[in-house]
Design a protein around this motif. Structure first.
Motif, mmCIF file in Angstrom:
data_model
loop_
_atom_site.group_PDB
_atom_site.id
_atom_site.type_symbol
_atom_site.label_atom_id
_atom_site.label_comp_id
_atom_site.label_asym_id
_atom_site.label_seq_id
_atom_site.Cartn_x
_atom_site.Cartn_y
_atom_site.Cartn_z
ATOM 1 N N TRP A 32 14.640 7.030 -3.114
ATOM 2 C CA TRP A 32 14.046 6.483 -2.161
ATOM 3 C C TRP A 32 14.243 7.178 -0.548
ATOM 4 C CZ3 TRP A 32 14.266 4.721 3.036
ATOM 5 C CH2 TRP A 32 12.563 4.134 3.595
ATOM 6 N N SER B 121 9.799 7.303 -7.274
ATOM 7 C CA SER B 121 10.160 6.140 -7.796
ATOM 8 C C SER B 121 10.179 4.829 -7.217
ATOM 9 C CB SER B 121 11.949 6.666 -6.938
ATOM 10 O OG SER B 121 11.483 5.916 -5.324
ATOM 11 N N SER B 122 8.674 5.053 -6.257
ATOM 12 C CA SER B 122 8.603 3.665 -6.721
ATOM 13 C C SER B 122 6.150 3.816 -6.056
ATOM 14 C CB SER B 122 8.557 2.849 -5.033
ATOM 15 O OG SER B 122 8.690 3.439 -3.727
ATOM 16 N N GLU C 13 12.318 10.552 -0.529
ATOM 17 C CA GLU C 13 11.599 10.846 -0.588
ATOM 18 C C GLU C 13 11.074 11.366 0.735
ATOM 19 O OE1 GLU C 13 10.392 7.940 -4.615
ATOM 20 O OE2 GLU C 13 9.670 7.945 -2.676
ATOM 21 N N ALA D 272 17.202 0.431 -0.824
ATOM 22 C CA ALA D 272 16.995 1.528 -1.261
ATOM 23 C C ALA D 272 17.209 2.696 -1.850
ATOM 24 C CB ALA D 272 16.501 2.245 0.774
ATOM 25 N N GLY E 168 5.715 6.185 -3.041
ATOM 26 C CA GLY E 168 5.916 7.418 -3.553
ATOM 27 C C GLY E 168 4.826 7.918 -2.744
ATOM 28 N N GLY F 133 9.117 0.495 1.585
ATOM 29 C CA GLY F 133 10.379 -0.187 0.163
ATOM 30 C C GLY F 133 9.629 -1.025 -0.269
#
Length: 291
Positions: free
Chosen positions: A58, A9-10, A61, A54, A13, A50
């Motif tokens: 998140w 997601s980022s 993950e 969040a 991750g 993050g």
């Protein structure tokens, strides 16, 4: 394969799926030293970081990374002498089994997890206007591809997790000063009994047992297809290294394989499945080894 994880997601991750298992393995299996302990804490801190607020994904993950780390620690404790792939698959199975047990306690959990993970595929489609790059034909192809990826995202998560654990073992090996932290690709193989998992997946895929069986079969076939594809690539790499000695010829061979990737993928998959029964490298006199 780590990049194929549906839980990215980022940009951090990947830090979670690699960093958390590595940190737990360092703390569980390495002698207590200040340097390694600090490295483990830094990895955990990086995984916990993050961007902004969040999201549910998140937490999913990080939750999966923790379960994966615990599963790999258990599998390594129970079978320390087994090959990396065996321990990785066992670790993924333990993590997945834990999610299944939680789902049995909370029946709404599996649907909620699927909704959160599947939702990001819709967000990807909404972010990019594929019609602008080629009209309705390209748009339909992109939507079909994303829909297929969404259907088999559990398989992609399994393959990404196995790859992440292999990277974890490599990092542990480098910490210990091992020059060959992972065995060469040309030695990659796994138990012939796993072919029955592929057969089970094909059966679920073709039998009229409902949508759940069709999706489960597709995911099983995708996982096993990825493993057999890598096994076939290992055989082809060994053949290339055995018959080609010139670096320039190897480079041209690699470029041709990339340019003709549909043929290369198909060939590697057929060779990988065939190697289950034929054991091509042994027949050709190669000494194999696993770690």
């Amino acid at each position: 394969m780590i990049l194929l994880s549906p839980l990215n997601s980022s940009p951090l991750g990947l830090m979670a799926i690699v960093g958390v298992p590595t940190a737990v393995a360092i703390l569980a299996f390495e002698p207590p030293q200040t340097g390694t302990a600090v490295l483990a804490l830094l990895l955990l801190a990086g995984a916990a970081a993050g961007f902004g607020e969040a999201t549910p994904l998140w937490y999913i993950e990080r939750g999966w990374a923790v379960l994966l780390a615990g599963g790999f620690a258990i599998s390594t404790t129970l079978a320390p002498g087994r090959p990396i792939l065996d321990r990785s698959l066992m670790g993924v199975a333990i993590a997945g089994g834990t999610v299944g047990a939680m789902g049995a306690q909370r029946p709404d959990l599996p649907a909620a997890l699927d909704r959160h993970v599947s939702g990001q595929f819709d967000r990807v489609l909404a972010m990019y206007d594929s019609r602008a790059f080629g009209g309705p034909v390209v748009d339909a192809a992109v939507r079909q591809f994303v829909g297929l990826w969404e259907a088999v995202y559990p398989a992609m998560l399994v393959l990404a997790s196995v790859s992440a654990l292999a990277l974890c073992v490599y990092l542990l090996g480098r910490i210990r000063g091992e020059e060959a932290a992972l065995p060469p690709l040309r030695h990659f193989r796994f138990s012939t009994h796993l072919v029955w998992v592929l057969i089970l997946g094909l059966a679920l895929l073709v039998l009229p047992a409902g949508d759940w069986a069709h999706r489960a079969g597709g995911n099983v076939v995708t996982v096993m297809g990825g493993l057999y594809l890598l096994r076939g690539a290992a055989v082809l790499v060994w053949v290339g290294a055995a018959v080609i000695s010139s670096g320039w010829v190897i480079a041209v061979w690699a470029i041709a394989a990339l340019a003709l990737y549909p043929v290369t993928i198909g060939t590697a998959l057929v060779v990988g499945v065939s190697d289950t029964w034929l054991d091509l490298r042994s027949r050709l006199g190669v000494e194999t080894g696993e770690k």
